[in-house]
Design an enzyme around this catalytic site. Structure first.
Site, PDB file in Angstrom:
ATOM      1  N   ASP A  61       0.826  -1.157  -0.166  1.00  0.00           N
ATOM      2  CA  ASP A  61      -0.129   0.009   0.094  1.00  0.00           C
ATOM      3  C   ASP A  61       0.629   1.121  -0.010  1.00  0.00           C
ATOM      4  O   ASP A  61       1.553   1.501   0.925  1.00  0.00           O
ATOM      5  CB  ASP A  61      -0.910  -0.003   1.438  1.00  0.00           C
ATOM      6  CG  ASP A  61      -1.944   0.980   1.231  1.00  0.00           C
ATOM      7  OD1 ASP A  61      -2.578   1.257   0.607  1.00  0.00           O
ATOM      8  OD2 ASP A  61      -1.701   2.069   2.062  1.00  0.00           O
ATOM      9  N   THR A  94      -2.918   5.529  -4.235  1.00  0.00           N
ATOM     10  CA  THR A  94      -2.107   6.438  -3.590  1.00  0.00           C
ATOM     11  C   THR A  94      -0.824   6.195  -4.330  1.00  0.00           C
ATOM     12  O   THR A  94      -0.197   7.122  -4.428  1.00  0.00           O
ATOM     13  CB  THR A  94      -1.903   6.059  -2.043  1.00  0.00           C
ATOM     14  OG1 THR A  94      -1.630   4.484  -1.790  1.00  0.00           O
ATOM     15  CG2 THR A  94      -3.113   6.454  -1.174  1.00  0.00           C
ATOM     16  N   THR A  95      -0.454   4.890  -4.682  1.00  0.00           N
ATOM     17  CA  THR A  95       0.731   4.608  -5.388  1.00  0.00           C
ATOM     18  C   THR A  95       0.724   5.366  -6.832  1.00  0.00           C
ATOM     19  O   THR A  95       1.580   6.205  -7.163  1.00  0.00           O
ATOM     20  CB  THR A  95       1.062   3.182  -5.690  1.00  0.00           C
ATOM     21  OG1 THR A  95       0.612   2.717  -4.522  1.00  0.00           O
ATOM     22  CG2 THR A  95       2.250   2.968  -6.308  1.00  0.00           C
ATOM     23  N   ASP A 386      -9.248  -0.354   1.787  1.00  0.00           N
ATOM     24  CA  ASP A 386      -9.058   0.232   0.513  1.00  0.00           C
ATOM     25  C   ASP A 386     -10.418  -0.126  -0.344  1.00  0.00           C
ATOM     26  O   ASP A 386     -11.095   0.707  -0.920  1.00  0.00           O
ATOM     27  CB  ASP A 386      -7.907  -0.202  -0.555  1.00  0.00           C
ATOM     28  CG  ASP A 386      -6.650   0.474  -0.052  1.00  0.00           C
ATOM     29  OD1 ASP A 386      -6.669   1.267   0.794  1.00  0.00           O
ATOM     30  OD2 ASP A 386      -5.631   0.273  -0.704  1.00  0.00           O
TER      31      ASP A 386
HETATM   32  P1  ADP Z   1      -2.829   2.239  -6.112  1.00  0.00           P
HETATM   33  O1  ADP Z   1      -1.978   2.499  -4.803  1.00  0.00           O
HETATM   34  O2  ADP Z   1      -2.432   3.466  -7.166  1.00  0.00           O
HETATM   35  O3  ADP Z   1      -4.050   1.984  -6.026  1.00  0.00           O
HETATM   36  P2  ADP Z   1      -2.357  -0.470  -6.973  1.00  0.00           P
HETATM   37  O4  ADP Z   1      -1.212  -1.456  -6.659  1.00  0.00           O
HETATM   38  O5  ADP Z   1      -3.524  -0.718  -6.207  1.00  0.00           O
HETATM   39  O6  ADP Z   1      -2.073   0.999  -6.677  1.00  0.00           O
HETATM   40  O7  ADP Z   1      -2.678  -0.462  -8.695  1.00  0.00           O
HETATM   41  C1  ADP Z   1      -3.689   0.225  -9.067  1.00  0.00           C
HETATM   42  C2  ADP Z   1      -3.704   0.174 -10.449  1.00  0.00           C
HETATM   43  O8  ADP Z   1      -3.817  -1.201 -10.940  1.00  0.00           O
HETATM   44  C3  ADP Z   1      -4.997   0.816 -11.294  1.00  0.00           C
HETATM   45  O9  ADP Z   1      -4.421   1.551 -12.263  1.00  0.00           O
HETATM   46  C4  ADP Z   1      -5.883  -0.482 -11.767  1.00  0.00           C
HETATM   47  O10 ADP Z   1      -6.764   0.086 -12.736  1.00  0.00           O
HETATM   48  C5  ADP Z   1      -4.895  -1.448 -12.039  1.00  0.00           C
HETATM   49  N1  ADP Z   1      -5.155  -2.802 -11.924  1.00  0.00           N
HETATM   50  C6  ADP Z   1      -5.915  -3.348 -10.930  1.00  0.00           C
HETATM   51  N2  ADP Z   1      -6.493  -4.590 -11.327  1.00  0.00           N
HETATM   52  C7  ADP Z   1      -5.774  -5.099 -12.524  1.00  0.00           C
HETATM   53  C8  ADP Z   1      -5.659  -6.133 -13.567  1.00  0.00           C
HETATM   54  N3  ADP Z   1      -6.428  -7.057 -13.425  1.00  0.00           N
HETATM   55  N4  ADP Z   1      -4.979  -5.828 -14.720  1.00  0.00           N
HETATM   56  C9  ADP Z   1      -4.691  -4.554 -14.852  1.00  0.00           C
HETATM   57  N5  ADP Z   1      -4.279  -3.615 -14.119  1.00  0.00           N
HETATM   58  C10 ADP Z   1      -5.009  -3.648 -13.078  1.00  0.00           C
HETATM   59 MG    MG Z   2      -5.116   0.453  -5.011  1.00  0.00          MG
END
Ligand code: ADP
Ligand code: MG
Length: 519
Positions: A61, A94-95, A386
């Protein structure tokens, strides 16, 4: 004043000015963004953070990582604030926000080298951010946000998180059920969903409790472990004999008097116990202590008692059951009782928990998270929080956009085509903003072992051909396709907030050309 130098700063203060100040701030900001980049997306890696006391946190996270890192540089600290405000406003992304902010800084550095003035960069970035928000509006799905879409939102936010042995799919169901429970005409009361973690079982045992869970143990072993259709008294009353009576010097000088004193005490204790038992309450919560003899009497009467409650727990019970808190036993009336379908006391190894389920005023639900170890439940708790946030956000606004980088591709494309109409050097800044957004699909590619350049080219080509195009991770395969077809969706507000907070931080950092630090 002729020729006299004027000193306005103390000799100890450190001052960095001009390009040096800019580049040191930009570098610090970029470094922070870089540190969370590898955690982005479904194949993002985790980080293990060890603090000076040896305490370990394993997480994926962004906000947690940035907060656990001991970041001192003031410009870097501003990126931590980006993640924090993102977490606070929408609970996810957040990332993404930190990584975009870092790349906006990187692009700004290049612009400064090309002699584009900081104020031009700031203006260009603000203009680009406006276009980005319009692009997000255009990406919003026309489909109604129903339970299926909400589950997809929850699942997308959890893929890649340590969800123990649980599939994101089954957790998503629990999360949507929890949010639906706290939804009313007035909106979504996100605060009425609590996450309670308890180690000692596999994460498969994670469940939704229709009520509240508090850390409390029954006052006596032989009390019923479970009471159905409970009438609940919530007291701020000590149930015991006023201490010190027996050793009062003047009181006792004969066996008779001692016996009298003991009898008096016994009858006082019995008095309390009888009053309570006769009141009709079958479950009693009190913030004060209960004498063992009273608990034992009440246990025989089948009353379940929890004592020594914290104030916030007492308030939670009041709001879940509709009870009135009573400060003196003689004031207790039936109308003060709260109600619940079931109250139960349960032991989990070293921990004792009280569950208050189906309360009369029950608005609260608890996601009761189980897992084998502390690290597992902690990360599961973050993932669930989240997911609860994004589902609440999506349900409230009713707007979702494609994930997997598709929205960022669409935003960058719109910015680039509108940049053509922007005069002067500002156009360079606007285009750079678009380039900075490419970091999201590029990073998703890198983190899934794909070539980032090829991926970007393919995504853009598909987008220009009129298709929604994201880099979708589906089990073991990675494909370029329409994210909606795979249920990869993010709330529109998460994307909006990421653009806004990243732009704000980056422009603030770029504008600084003088850093004065007191020693
Ligand atoms: P954040 O802290 O920004 O939420 P995450 O590690 O949760 O970071 O990643 C979020 C990103 O991953 C988003 O852009 C979301 O659309 C993408 N995402 C989620 N599931 C998938 C998937 N199955 N395939 C590709 N991208 C995905
Ligand atoms: Mg996320």
């Amino acid at each position: 004043m002729g020729g006299q130098p004027m000193f306005i700063l103390s000799e100890d203060s450190q001052r960095t000015q001009g390009r040096d100040a800019q580049s040191s701030n930009i570098m610090a900001g970029k470094a922070v963004a870089e540190s969370v980049r590898t955690t982005l997306g479904p194949r993002g890696m985790d980080k293990m953070l060890v603090d000076s006391g040896g305490e370990v946190v394993i997480t994926n996270d962004g906000a947690t990582i940035l907060n656990e890192m001991d970041i001192e540089h003031p410009a870097a600290q501003m990126l931590v604030e980006v993640a924090d405000s993102q977490e606070e406003e929408v609970g996810d992304g957040t990332t993404t926000a930190a990584v975009i902010a870092g790349n906006l800084l990187g692009e700004a550095e290049d612009l400064i080298e090309q002699d584009v003035h900081a104020t031009t960069i700031v203006e260009g970035y603000h203009e680009a951010a406006e276009i980005a928000l319009e692009a997000i509006d255009e990406q919003v799905s026309e489909e109604t946000v129903d339970d299926d879409v909400l589950k997809q939102v929850a699942e997308s936010s959890m893929t890649g998180k340590g969800t123990g042995g649980l599939t994101a799919e089954s957790l998503a169901e629990t999360v949507v059920e929890a949010i639906r429970h706290v939804e009313s005409d007035a909106g979504v009361e996100r605060d009425n969903v609590t996450v309670h973690t308890q180690i000692g079982a596999s994460s498969n045992a994670t469940e939704l409790v229709p009520g509240i869970v508090i850390d409390e143990e029954a006052a006596h072993d032989s009390m019923p472990g479970e009471v159905e259709d409970a009438s609940i008294a919530v007291l701020d009353v000590e149930l015991g004999v006023r201490t010190g009576e027996l050793d009062a010097e003047y009181a006792i000088d004969s066996i008779d008097q001692l016996n009298q004193a003991i009898d008096a005490e016994e009858s006082e204790v019995r008095g309390y116990a009888e009053t309570l038992a006769e009141s009709g309450a079958d479950v009693v919560f009190t913030t004060d202590d209960v004498d063992d003899r009273i608990s034992s009497f009440l246990a025989k009467e089948g009353v379940l008692v929890f004592d020594g409650l914290g104030d916030s727990d007492a308030r939670q019970i009041v709001s879940a059951t509709g009870a009135n808190r009573v400060g003196a036993l003689e004031d207790l009336e039936e109308s003060d009782f709260g109600a619940a379908d079931r109250v139960r006391a349960q032991n989990y190894g070293d921990d004792d928990l009280a569950f208050v389920e189906g309360g009369a005023a029950a608005e609260a639900v608890t996601v009761f998270v189980r897992g084998g170890t502390e690290h597992v439940v902690d990360e599961l708790e973050r993932a669930i929080n989240d997911a609860l946030d994004v589902v609440a956000t999506a349900l409230e606004s009713g707007e979702v956009v494609p994930g997997a980088g598709a929205t960022e591709i669409a935003i960058a494309d719109k910015i680039r085509s509108e940049a053509a109409g922007i005069e002067g050097r500002k156009q360079l800044a606007v285009t750079s903003f678009a380039d900075a957004l490419d970091v999201v699909p590029r990073t998703l590619a890198t983190n899934t072992g794909q070539d980032p350049i090829d991926t970007l080219v393919d995504l853009r080509a598909a987008h220009e051909g009129g298709d929604r195009a994201g880099l979708i991770t589906d089990g073991e395969t990675v494909t370029i396709d329409d994210p909606f077809e795979y249920g990869v969706v993010d709330p529109a507000d998460v994307k909006r907030e990421a653009i806004e907070s990243a732009t704000e931080a980056a422009t603030m950092i770029v504008r600084i050309d003088d850093v004065i630090a007191a020693e």
